[in-house]
Design a protein around this motif. Structure first.
Motif, PDB file in Angstrom:
ATOM      1  N   ALA A 573      17.436  16.768 -13.811  1.00 43.84           N
ATOM      2  CA  ALA A 573      18.402  16.403 -12.424  1.00 43.84           C
ATOM      3  C   ALA A 573      19.755  16.624 -12.782  1.00 43.84           C
ATOM      4  O   ALA A 573      20.408  17.052 -11.860  1.00 43.84           O
ATOM      5  CB  ALA A 573      17.808  15.090 -11.949  1.00 43.84           C
ATOM      6  N   LEU A 576      20.768  20.169 -13.017  1.00 37.87           N
ATOM      7  CA  LEU A 576      20.664  20.988 -11.506  1.00 37.87           C
ATOM      8  C   LEU A 576      21.620  20.566 -10.904  1.00 37.87           C
ATOM      9  O   LEU A 576      22.386  21.471  -9.966  1.00 37.87           O
ATOM     10  CB  LEU A 576      19.300  20.443 -10.731  1.00 37.87           C
ATOM     11  N   GLU A 577      22.226  19.339 -10.748  1.00 40.59           N
ATOM     12  CA  GLU A 577      23.269  18.743  -9.982  1.00 40.59           C
ATOM     13  C   GLU A 577      24.516  19.555 -10.298  1.00 40.59           C
ATOM     14  O   GLU A 577      25.391  19.871  -9.366  1.00 40.59           O
ATOM     15  CB  GLU A 577      23.271  17.367 -10.118  1.00 40.59           C
ATOM     16  N   ALA A 626      17.174  18.961  -6.549  1.00 39.54           N
ATOM     17  CA  ALA A 626      16.195  18.334  -7.315  1.00 39.54           C
ATOM     18  C   ALA A 626      14.594  18.163  -7.053  1.00 39.54           C
ATOM     19  O   ALA A 626      13.724  18.649  -7.689  1.00 39.54           O
ATOM     20  CB  ALA A 626      16.475  16.937  -7.866  1.00 39.54           C
TER      21      ALA A 626
END
Length: 646
Positions: A573, A576-577, A626
């Protein structure tokens, strides 16, 4: 000699219980015993000469033609009959004889290209439902033969859906014992040609009591594998597309035979360029696996076996063509082995003096880089890459009582009450999509006059008016779910049903039918994918499973250009952020504006080929990715489980 198959989609008046009319027989100048299928009159001209030859003109005129005494003009009369027919030769004694087709030069021999449709089983258990053939001589189609055939056994349901030939259509057709003698006459002395021809020949042999045709046989499937190496697929539709042939196969015998004939004419040119001079030499190619002599093959040797973009450069340092490849060496080799029959490629190979290349990490990066390089360099041979515009819409006119999906040009103005999807580039994909929709939904196929007999499609439950469906019901049951399916807003169960049917065809070894159904499914999926990726507004993140296990790929697109691309583990996560934040902050409107390459279509095409679950999400904040990544990973895992259990 041509016979028109029976069966029509137009409505006919009268009771539904009316006994179907007897189908017309294939036309012939001979009489045949319908009880035994044997000749009841003297044999054909070719058969007579072959059986008795060498035979004099007087004997032919009196015993075969039943002409009165011609006072020495028999030779002149017979010469007129056989003029221009390569199957006959006059010998030194003045007698006529037949010629072995295998001894004839390729461009002089007569060919009969044929195809059969069947009940669906093997030749031993099934039967022929339709036979179609075209006779080719001197590069031209000179005659046609076509007839429905009563197989005297039921047609399997999946074959009915594939070909449209029903038990009712063939119930009044001639049997194989009636059709085969006429077909035998049609192919006398010719070279028999077909695509995967031994399958068709096995059914013909079964219809002839186990006796195969005596003719020389050429198989366009085997010839194309020898003469056109490097193609991904060699089914008939793939070769039609490769050679740019307009005649499209449609699982009806005469149409498929006509398409095969055009493919065969392309292959004949390649045979001659390979130094093959006679029919006998071409027949020998089947087993010898002979390859065409390479042309400039040394230019491909320095290339690596990695993804990348290649450039064909002439002696003046001008870039002639830009292409991409998953394996650079293997792809470039296909140009220089003489195995491509397209005229444009032949000219290109003659001009090439050097091959340059740029390696890329992945196939997708090669696709994107190729698109950018074509736009930058505008190579002369890359016509398809020069700013091709999306110029087609798919339209449903809600003002009609039973709206039908149809392809319309972009130039047509939208009207009130008309649902319009697009624009799209490929007319072929749209046409394939419309054909597939006809398999999913009971679209209107006729005028639906009350009191009339159900049309052909209505008899199969595929015509709404014939099924008694009212206009309001049609909109609710057909038009609304059809639009939702194409918009990617539902209807997945329809695609799953088609996929299941494709699996049944493949399990039954009906690979050509399964391939056709696969193409129809792909047509709909490409339209859905194009709408969700290409037509979306704002910054979009497209998520799909990677070919690397346990990894999900993310593509960030804006205004038709790929902004960012990366691979992640579903649980990452934080990564991805950070990726999303950089993608949102880092792109420049000047770079991604509509004046640049429309790379979203390239990404869509790439993802479609992977055959994996794909989801698109509007990217407005760094945390938007996410949940979508986790969902796609779960879908991919479930799909893998289904495949393992199948």
């Amino acid at each position: 000699m041509t016979s028109t198959p029976t069966g029509t989609s137009s409505r006919s008046r009268g009771s539904r219980r009316r006994r179907p009319a007897r189908s017309p027989r294939p036309r012939s100048t001979k009489a045949w015993s319908t009880a035994t299928g044997r000749r009841s009159v003297p044999p054909s001209f070719y058969g007579f000469v072959k059986d008795r030859g060498p035979v004099g003109a007087e004997e032919i005129s009196t015993e075969l033609l039943r002409l009165p005494e011609l006072n020495g003009d028999a030779r002149a009369h017979v010469e007129k009959l056989v003029e221009g027919d390569p199957r006959f030769r006059w010998d030194a004694t003045g007698a006529l004889r037949t010629v072995d087709a295998e001894s004839l030069p390729l461009d002089e021999a007569p060919y009969v290209v044929f195809d059969v449709e069947t009940t669906g089983s093997s030749a031993g258990k099934g039967g022929i439902t339709e036979i179609g053939a075209v006779k080719v001589q001197g590069g031209l189609v000179v005659d046609r033969f076509s007839s429905l055939v009563n197989p005297e056994r039921p047609i399997e349901p999946f074959v009915v859906r594939l070909t449209g030939i029903t038990d009712r259509m063939v119930s009044g057709a001639p049997t194989s014992s009636e059709v085969m003698p006429l077909f035998e006459e049609f192919v006398e002395g010719a070279v028999v040609v077909g695509h995967n021809v031994h399958f068709d020949c096995s059914f013909v042999a079964a219809a002839r009591g186990g006796e195969p045709l005596p003719n020389p046989i050429l198989d366009t499937l085997k010839l194309s594998r020898t003469l056109v190496p490097g193609l991904k697929r060699y089914r008939l539709a793939s070769l039609v597309s490769h050679f740019g042939i307009r005649t499209v196969p449609n699982h009806r015998a005469l149409a498929d035979a006509a398409a095969t004939a055009e493919v065969f004419l392309k292959l004949l040119k390649l045979l001659k360029s390979a130094g093959v001079g006679s029919v006998g030499e071409a027949v020998g190619l089947k087993a010898s696996r002979t390859r065409v002599k390479p042309q400039k093959g040394h230019l491909a040797e320095p290339l690596p076996r990695t993804p990348g973009v290649y450039y064909f450069v002439d002696k003046d340092e001008t870039v002639l063509y830009v292409g991409k490849a998953k394996d650079l060496k293997a792809r470039v080799r296909t140009y220089f082995n003489g195995g491509d029959g397209r005229r444009k490629i032949g000219r290109l190979v003659q001009e090439v003096a050097e091959v340059r290349y740029t390696e890329t990490e992945t196939e997708l990066k090669a696709l994107i880089f190729e698109d950018r390089e074509i736009k930058r360099l505008l190579p002369r041979y890359n016509r398809a890459g020069r700013g091709q515009k999306a110029s087609w819409f798919l339209e449903l006119d809600g003002n009609e009582p039973y709206p039908l999906p149809k392809r319309v040009p972009r130039t047509e103005e939208a009207r009130e009450g008309v649902v319009r999807l697009g624009p799209y580039r490929s007319a072929g994909v749209l046409d394939t999509c419309v054909e597939a929709l006809g398999r999913i939904f009971p679209l209107r196929r006729c005028d639906g006059d009350a009191g009339g007999e159900a049309c052909f499609y209505g008899q199969m439950g595929r015509c709404a008016p014939c099924m008694g469906m009212g206009r309001d019901e049609y909109r609710e049951a057909v038009m609304e779910p059809l639009v939702a399916l194409l918009r990617g807003e539902g209807g997945e169960e329809h695609l799953k049903a088609l996929v299941a049917e494709r699996g049944k065809l493949a399990a039954a070894l009906e690979f050509e039918g399964a391939a056709r159904l696969r193409d129809l499914i792909a047509g709909i999926q490409r339209i859905r994918l194009a709408r969700s990726i290409v037509s979306a507004e704002g910054v979009q993140a497209v998520v799909a499973p990677s070919t690397e296990p346990g990894v999900v790929e993310v593509f960030v697109l804006s205004n038709g250009r790929l902004v960012a691309h990366g691979g992640f583990e579903p649980s990452d996560a934080e990564g991805l952020e950070l990726f999303a934040a950089e993608a949102l902050d880092g792109y420049d409107d000047e770079i991604v504006g509509p004046r640049k390459a429309d790379e979203a279509r390239v990404v869509a095409s790439y993802l479609k080929r992977q055959g994996q679950p794909v989801e698109a999400v509007r990217l407005s904040a760094a945390g938007d990715l996410a949940a979508t990544v986790l969902r796609v990973a779960e879908l991919a895992e479930a799909a893998a489980g289904d495949s393992a259990g199948a």
